[in-house]
Design a protein around this motif. Structure first.
Motif, PDB file in Angstrom:
ATOM      1  N   ALA A  15      39.603  32.334  46.789  1.00 44.36           N
ATOM      2  CA  ALA A  15      38.698  32.675  47.889  1.00 44.36           C
ATOM      3  C   ALA A  15      38.657  31.559  48.932  1.00 44.36           C
ATOM      4  CB  ALA A  15      37.302  32.962  47.353  1.00 44.36           C
ATOM      5  N   ASP A  16      38.569  30.319  48.483  1.00 43.94           N
ATOM      6  CA  ASP A  16      38.542  29.190  49.420  1.00 43.94           C
ATOM      7  C   ASP A  16      39.849  29.080  50.196  1.00 43.94           C
ATOM      8  OD1 ASP A  16      35.977  28.519  48.675  1.00 43.94           O
ATOM      9  OD2 ASP A  16      36.608  26.918  47.293  1.00 43.94           O
ATOM     10  N   GLU A  17      40.962  29.300  49.508  1.00 46.82           N
ATOM     11  CA  GLU A  17      42.270  29.210  50.167  1.00 46.82           C
ATOM     12  C   GLU A  17      42.403  30.224  51.300  1.00 46.82           C
ATOM     13  OE1 GLU A  17      46.857  30.298  49.005  1.00 46.82           O
ATOM     14  OE2 GLU A  17      45.623  29.362  47.457  1.00 46.82           O
ATOM     15  N   LEU A  18      41.883  31.445  51.081  1.00 49.10           N
ATOM     16  CA  LEU A  18      42.007  32.496  52.090  1.00 49.10           C
ATOM     17  C   LEU A  18      40.828  32.544  53.059  1.00 49.10           C
ATOM     18  CD1 LEU A  18      43.412  35.360  49.866  1.00 49.10           C
ATOM     19  CD2 LEU A  18      44.650  33.920  51.468  1.00 49.10           C
ATOM     20  N   GLY A  19      39.779  31.811  52.765  1.00 50.25           N
ATOM     21  CA  GLY A  19      38.615  31.816  53.641  1.00 50.25           C
ATOM     22  C   GLY A  19      37.808  33.096  53.543  1.00 50.25           C
ATOM     23  N   ILE A  20      37.757  33.692  52.347  1.00 47.44           N
ATOM     24  CA  ILE A  20      36.964  34.900  52.146  1.00 47.44           C
ATOM     25  C   ILE A  20      35.996  34.666  50.989  1.00 47.44           C
ATOM     26  CG2 ILE A  20      38.717  36.480  53.053  1.00 47.44           C
ATOM     27  CD1 ILE A  20      39.580  37.095  50.230  1.00 47.44           C
ATOM     28  N   ALA A  21      35.029  35.544  50.860  1.00 48.51           N
ATOM     29  CA  ALA A  21      34.044  35.418  49.800  1.00 48.51           C
ATOM     30  C   ALA A  21      34.603  35.941  48.473  1.00 48.51           C
ATOM     31  CB  ALA A  21      32.780  36.192  50.168  1.00 48.51           C
ATOM     32  N   GLN A  22      34.073  35.425  47.384  1.00 51.33           N
ATOM     33  CA  GLN A  22      34.535  35.839  46.064  1.00 51.33           C
ATOM     34  C   GLN A  22      34.259  37.312  45.800  1.00 51.33           C
ATOM     35  OE1 GLN A  22      33.091  33.262  42.964  1.00 51.33           O
ATOM     36  NE2 GLN A  22      33.581  31.409  44.143  1.00 51.33           N
ATOM     37  N   HIS A  23      33.144  37.819  46.322  1.00 53.34           N
ATOM     38  CA  HIS A  23      32.834  39.231  46.071  1.00 53.34           C
ATOM     39  C   HIS A  23      33.861  40.155  46.739  1.00 53.34           C
ATOM     40  CE1 HIS A  23      30.705  38.803  49.982  1.00 53.34           C
ATOM     41  NE2 HIS A  23      30.997  40.073  50.123  1.00 53.34           N
ATOM     42  N   VAL A  24      34.505  39.682  47.795  1.00 51.83           N
ATOM     43  CA  VAL A  24      35.551  40.481  48.438  1.00 51.83           C
ATOM     44  C   VAL A  24      36.739  40.632  47.487  1.00 51.83           C
ATOM     45  CG1 VAL A  24      37.187  40.551  50.368  1.00 51.83           C
ATOM     46  CG2 VAL A  24      34.828  39.844  50.756  1.00 51.83           C
ATOM     47  N   LEU A  25      37.106  39.555  46.808  1.00 53.67           N
ATOM     48  CA  LEU A  25      38.192  39.636  45.834  1.00 53.67           C
ATOM     49  C   LEU A  25      37.837  40.577  44.689  1.00 53.67           C
ATOM     50  CD1 LEU A  25      39.316  35.907  45.703  1.00 53.67           C
ATOM     51  CD2 LEU A  25      40.550  37.822  46.693  1.00 53.67           C
ATOM     52  N   ARG A  26      36.598  40.520  44.225  1.00 53.76           N
ATOM     53  CA  ARG A  26      36.172  41.427  43.155  1.00 53.76           C
ATOM     54  C   ARG A  26      36.225  42.878  43.630  1.00 53.76           C
ATOM     55  NH1 ARG A  26      31.770  38.026  43.011  1.00 53.76           N
ATOM     56  NH2 ARG A  26      32.225  36.172  41.818  1.00 53.76           N
ATOM     57  N   TYR A  27      35.848  43.116  44.892  1.00 54.74           N
ATOM     58  CA  TYR A  27      35.921  44.467  45.460  1.00 54.74           C
ATOM     59  C   TYR A  27      37.375  44.930  45.531  1.00 54.74           C
ATOM     60  CZ  TYR A  27      35.759  48.238  48.869  1.00 54.74           C
ATOM     61  OH  TYR A  27      35.924  49.437  49.499  1.00 54.74           O
ATOM     62  N   TRP A  28      38.263  44.058  45.976  1.00 54.75           N
ATOM     63  CA  TRP A  28      39.674  44.428  46.058  1.00 54.75           C
ATOM     64  C   TRP A  28      40.230  44.802  44.694  1.00 54.75           C
ATOM     65  CZ3 TRP A  28      41.910  40.125  49.760  1.00 54.75           C
ATOM     66  CH2 TRP A  28      41.455  40.362  51.064  1.00 54.75           C
ATOM     67  N   GLU A  29      39.741  44.155  43.646  1.00 60.23           N
ATOM     68  CA  GLU A  29      40.194  44.506  42.292  1.00 60.23           C
ATOM     69  C   GLU A  29      39.837  45.948  41.949  1.00 60.23           C
ATOM     70  OE1 GLU A  29      38.760  41.710  39.385  1.00 60.23           O
ATOM     71  OE2 GLU A  29      39.396  40.016  40.609  1.00 60.23           O
ATOM     72  N   THR A  30      38.728  46.460  42.506  1.00 68.38           N
ATOM     73  CA  THR A  30      38.348  47.852  42.242  1.00 68.38           C
ATOM     74  C   THR A  30      39.155  48.821  43.083  1.00 68.38           C
ATOM     75  OG1 THR A  30      36.586  47.949  43.926  1.00 68.38           O
ATOM     76  CG2 THR A  30      35.985  47.133  41.713  1.00 68.38           C
ATOM     77  N   ARG A  31      39.691  48.372  44.198  1.00 67.51           N
ATOM     78  CA  ARG A  31      40.424  49.252  45.116  1.00 67.51           C
ATOM     79  C   ARG A  31      41.934  49.214  44.933  1.00 67.51           C
ATOM     80  NH1 ARG A  31      37.295  52.772  45.639  1.00 67.51           N
ATOM     81  NH2 ARG A  31      35.293  52.253  46.497  1.00 67.51           N
ATOM     82  N   PHE A  32      42.450  48.122  44.402  1.00 71.74           N
ATOM     83  CA  PHE A  32      43.897  47.968  44.247  1.00 71.74           C
ATOM     84  C   PHE A  32      44.212  47.767  42.764  1.00 71.74           C
ATOM     85  CE2 PHE A  32      42.764  46.229  48.444  1.00 71.74           C
ATOM     86  CZ  PHE A  32      43.446  47.125  49.242  1.00 71.74           C
ATOM     87  N   PRO A  33      44.670  48.820  42.083  1.00 75.02           N
ATOM     88  CA  PRO A  33      44.945  48.692  40.644  1.00 75.02           C
ATOM     89  C   PRO A  33      46.057  47.693  40.332  1.00 75.02           C
ATOM     90  CG  PRO A  33      45.656  50.838  41.473  1.00 75.02           C
ATOM     91  CD  PRO A  33      44.930  50.157  42.586  1.00 75.02           C
ATOM     92  N   GLN A  34      46.875  47.347  41.314  1.00 72.32           N
ATOM     93  CA  GLN A  34      47.943  46.364  41.109  1.00 72.32           C
ATOM     94  C   GLN A  34      47.369  44.958  40.924  1.00 72.32           C
ATOM     95  OE1 GLN A  34      47.606  48.355  43.757  1.00 72.32           O
ATOM     96  NE2 GLN A  34      49.432  49.600  44.010  1.00 72.32           N
ATOM     97  N   LEU A  35      46.166  44.740  41.415  1.00 71.83           N
ATOM     98  CA  LEU A  35      45.532  43.424  41.369  1.00 71.83           C
ATOM     99  C   LEU A  35      44.688  43.325  40.105  1.00 71.83           C
ATOM    100  CD1 LEU A  35      44.980  40.722  42.723  1.00 71.83           C
ATOM    101  CD2 LEU A  35      43.167  41.822  44.040  1.00 71.83           C
ATOM    102  N   ARG A  36      45.238  42.709  39.072  1.00 73.57           N
ATOM    103  CA  ARG A  36      44.547  42.563  37.797  1.00 73.57           C
ATOM    104  C   ARG A  36      44.687  41.128  37.288  1.00 73.57           C
ATOM    105  NH1 ARG A  36      41.120  45.724  38.292  1.00 73.57           N
ATOM    106  NH2 ARG A  36      41.574  47.921  38.313  1.00 73.57           N
ATOM    107  N   PRO A  37      43.796  40.218  37.731  1.00 68.45           N
ATOM    108  CA  PRO A  37      43.866  38.852  37.218  1.00 68.45           C
ATOM    109  C   PRO A  37      43.447  38.823  35.749  1.00 68.45           C
ATOM    110  CG  PRO A  37      41.913  39.145  38.554  1.00 68.45           C
ATOM    111  CD  PRO A  37      42.711  40.408  38.688  1.00 68.45           C
TER     112      PRO A  37
END
Length: 116
Positions: A15-37
């Motif tokens: 999140a810090d590297e991209l300059g976005i909030a952590q909750h945005v990454l968590r949201y993207w995980e719900t929208r993009f099934p390819q993104l599975r950390p």
């Protein structure tokens, strides 16, 4: 001290590297099934280098290229998430070829306006 390129990253680091909030990454995980950390104890997320690359691609498509969430989903599903900047650009036609065509259009418009 910087991490190695192949090291796992926490959600905060990504999140810090991209300059976005952590909750945005968590949201993207719900929208993009390819993104599975990886999720370890306590649901701590660890992003592999491939996950970080995917997050960067999604971020670029959404915030720089102007795609919608649905548009990025379709690109990722089709396997063609190559951004227009990465695609080989089509060179514009030489200006010398355009000038006669533009002059012809100008003359037609001038004649049409004069006829009114």
């Amino acid at each position: 001290m910087a991490k190695a390129d192949n090291a796992f990253r926490t959600i905060g680091e990504v999140a810090d590297e991209l300059g976005i909030a952590q909750h945005v990454l968590r949201y993207w995980e719900t929208r993009f099934p390819q993104l599975r950390p990886l999720q370890r104890a306590g649901n701590r997320r660890y992003y592999r280098p491939a996950d970080v690359a995917l997050v960067r691609r999604i971020h670029t498509l959404l915030n720089s290229e102007g795609y919608t969430i649905r548009g990025v989903q379709q690109l990722l599903r089709s396997g063609d998430a190559e951004t227009p900047q990465q695609a080989s650009p089509v060179p514009p036609p030489p200006a010398a070829d355009l000038i006669p065509a533009l002059e012809a259009i100008r003359d037609e418009l001038h004649a049409a306006l004069a006829a009114q």
